[in-house]
Design a protein around this motif. Structure first.
Motif, PDB file in Angstrom:
ATOM      1  N   TYR A 180     -14.742  48.475  54.613  1.00 24.57           N
ATOM      2  CA  TYR A 180     -14.041  47.104  54.591  1.00 24.57           C
ATOM      3  C   TYR A 180     -12.447  47.205  54.350  1.00 24.57           C
ATOM      4  N   ALA A 181     -12.029  48.208  53.573  1.00 29.43           N
ATOM      5  CA  ALA A 181     -10.471  48.309  53.563  1.00 29.43           C
ATOM      6  C   ALA A 181      -9.840  48.706  54.758  1.00 29.43           C
ATOM      7  N   HIS A 182     -10.757  49.621  55.634  1.00 29.70           N
ATOM      8  CA  HIS A 182     -10.091  49.732  56.850  1.00 29.70           C
ATOM      9  C   HIS A 182     -10.450  48.574  57.801  1.00 29.70           C
ATOM     10  N   LYS A 183     -11.229  47.862  57.809  1.00 30.92           N
ATOM     11  CA  LYS A 183     -11.310  46.455  58.303  1.00 30.92           C
ATOM     12  C   LYS A 183     -10.175  45.513  58.201  1.00 30.92           C
ATOM     13  N   ALA A 184      -9.995  45.703  56.786  1.00 33.52           N
ATOM     14  CA  ALA A 184      -9.012  44.627  56.403  1.00 33.52           C
ATOM     15  C   ALA A 184      -7.582  44.872  57.095  1.00 33.52           C
ATOM     16  N   PHE A 188     -21.351  42.639  46.491  1.00 33.61           N
ATOM     17  CA  PHE A 188     -21.733  44.055  46.177  1.00 33.61           C
ATOM     18  C   PHE A 188     -20.340  44.732  46.211  1.00 33.61           C
ATOM     19  N   GLN A 189     -20.784  46.173  45.664  1.00 39.37           N
ATOM     20  CA  GLN A 189     -19.680  47.377  45.799  1.00 39.37           C
ATOM     21  C   GLN A 189     -19.953  47.858  47.236  1.00 39.37           C
ATOM     22  N   GLN A 190     -18.783  47.854  47.986  1.00 36.35           N
ATOM     23  CA  GLN A 190     -18.963  48.232  49.441  1.00 36.35           C
ATOM     24  C   GLN A 190     -18.003  49.645  49.315  1.00 36.35           C
ATOM     25  N   GLY A 191     -18.486  50.671  49.485  1.00 38.32           N
ATOM     26  CA  GLY A 191     -17.897  51.991  49.298  1.00 38.32           C
ATOM     27  C   GLY A 191     -17.029  52.324  48.140  1.00 38.32           C
ATOM     28  N   ALA A 192     -15.884  52.388  47.996  1.00 36.81           N
ATOM     29  CA  ALA A 192     -15.016  52.782  46.854  1.00 36.81           C
ATOM     30  C   ALA A 192     -14.073  51.563  46.818  1.00 36.81           C
ATOM     31  N   GLN A 214      -9.585  39.538  58.893  1.00 35.22           N
ATOM     32  CA  GLN A 214      -9.219  38.784  59.772  1.00 35.22           C
ATOM     33  C   GLN A 214     -10.157  38.393  60.956  1.00 35.22           C
ATOM     34  N   PRO A 215      -9.930  37.039  61.297  1.00 26.52           N
ATOM     35  CA  PRO A 215     -11.084  36.444  62.189  1.00 26.52           C
ATOM     36  C   PRO A 215     -11.103  37.412  63.528  1.00 26.52           C
TER      37      PRO A 215
END
Length: 442
Positions: free
Chosen positions: A249-253, A367-371, A379-380
């Protein structure tokens, strides 16, 4: 041996009318599957089952016969609210975070750890960092767990040996009528069967899926033949596209948008197609070159109407939309909950509708996703966890939304919400307004 339903109840019989087939799961156990691909029961040793302390509760109502569905009653649907357009109910902005993607493996040991209820947080987090939890009302949800049967429709005629082009014509007809077969891929399957049954219930007609000539004639009178040619434009080729969608998710963000990854993915969604089928129809074509002529689906115009009531039918894996008179006007294949994270039972309402929403991850609520241990805003984009549409329901954390993986709709499970293809979710959103009733049925 005893027969155990996905809900953990005992089933004391399996109909012998041919409406249930036998298969084996990844653990070698015998499973019984109904006409829609749902597991009716799993066979296991009695001593193993009763050693768990379960009581002997035989439930006949957990199985629904496929044959001889009666007509649905039109007299219990409430009137629609008096809002003909989106007005203030249509917003854009953040929606709750949701680990939406589910692997296709049957073996549950390979699945992600399920979240309690639904994996959404109980609030939305606007771009300015505020918390609008107060705007989420208490849901009119009574917590009931009783079996609530959904509507039963006339059984569709089985589709015989047909070419992919013939099946495509059938899929296009259903798609134009507002009774979606999901992705158009030239393949017969449960999503097509469910769409035929819903269309028959809505129109009172019987559709012969094997009469291709009659289906093509219907298409000629309503939008033209199922295939058309399309010229790829410079804008199509330019995108913008992203190379890939990361899992973290950090990479997605970090991405400016969760956009399509290719011209083929974009065109497949625009024309309601499976991406592999688009490529199969156009062998050797380079979709990145402007001016290239490709063969695509002639999808026609979106369904129009005003929805007063939505049924989320868990058994059929289908969303059914009714107007104020109780007439079925549209139906969409859906992924609705799972045995581990079931959708609610009972009735809720539509609270708001967001198109092209962004997506908030908050590990303190979710939930906890990865680290990842901080709030992240994704973003959309069509490859976002809730796709391009979020229809928020009055039960906090639940909604109807799109998906980045349209080919899996109706074939995999969700974490409790209702997933549709992006185009089906958009069509439904444009016919829906705040206050519309959404009822979950089994």
């Amino acid at each position: 041996m005893v027969l155990v339903t996905p809900e953990g109840d005992l089933l004391d019989y399996i109909p012998a009318d041919g409406s249930v087939r036998v298969a084996h799961d990844g653990q070698g156990r015998r499973v019984y599957i109904d006409a829609w691909g749902n597991i009716v029961a799993t066979a296991m040793p009695a001593e193993r089952y009763f050693a768990r302390g379960e009581r002997r509760d035989f439930r006949r109502d957990r199985y629904r016969q496929v044959e001889g569905f009666p007509e649905t009653s039109p007299d219990y649907f409430p009137p629609a609210p008096g809002n003909d357009d989106f007005g203030d109910e249509l917003t854009t902005g953040s929606v709750p975070d949701y680990r939406d993607r589910m692997p296709g493996a049957v073996d549950r040991s390979t699945l992600p750890e399920p979240m309690p209820g639904e994996a959404y947080p109980q609030a939305e987090y606007p771009q300015d960092g505020g918390n609008d939890m107060a705007s989420l009302p208490e849901a009119p949800f009574d917590g009931q767990s009783d079996f609530v049967p959904g509507p039963r429709f006339p059984t569709a005629t089985p589709i015989g040996k047909k070419s992919s082009a013939e099946v495509t014509a059938l899929q296009v007809f259903l798609d134009r009528e507002g009774f979606s077969p999901g992705v158009i891929d030239g393949k017969k399957g449960s999503n097509v069967t469910k769409a035929i049954e819903a269309w028959q219930a809505a129109t009172g007609e019987t559709l012969d899926p094997n009469d291709t000539e009659a289906i093509v004639e219907r298409l000629r009178l309503n939008g033209g033949l199922p295939f058309i040619t399309y010229e790829i434009t410079a804008a199509d080729a330019a995108g913008p596209y992203v190379a890939s969608i990361p899992e973290d998710y950090a990479h997605k963000a970090a991405l400016p948008a969760l956009s399509f990854t290719s011209t083929t993915e974009m065109l497949a969604e625009r024309f309601h197609m499976d991406e592999s089928y688009l490529k199969e129809m156009n062998p050797g074509v380079d979709f990145s070159i402007p001016g290239t002529i490709v063969k695509v689906i002639n999808v026609g115009e979106p369904k129009k109407g005003k929805v007063a009531k939505i049924l989320a039918d868990k058994g059929r894996k289908q969303v059914l939309a009714y107007d104020e008179a109780g007439t079925l006007i549209a139906a969409y294949p859906a992924s609705i909950g799972s045995a581990d994270t079931p959708s609610p039972s009972g009735t809720v309402t539509v609270e708001r509708i967001a198109l092209n929403p962004n997506y908030t991850y908050n590990p303190k609520i979710n939930f906890q996703q990865g680290a990842n241990d901080k709030v992240l805003t994704l973003q959309p984009g069509p490859n976002g966890p809730v796709g391009t549409v979020w229809i928020a329901l009055s039960k906090p954390t639940y909604g109807i939304h799109g998906t980045p993986e349209p080919s899996k709709i109706g074939k995999t499970q969700s974490h409790g919400c209702i997933r549709l293809t992006n185009w089906d979710a958009t069509e439904l959103a444009k016919m829906t307004s705040k206050g519309v009733t959404v009822e979950f049925v089994d």
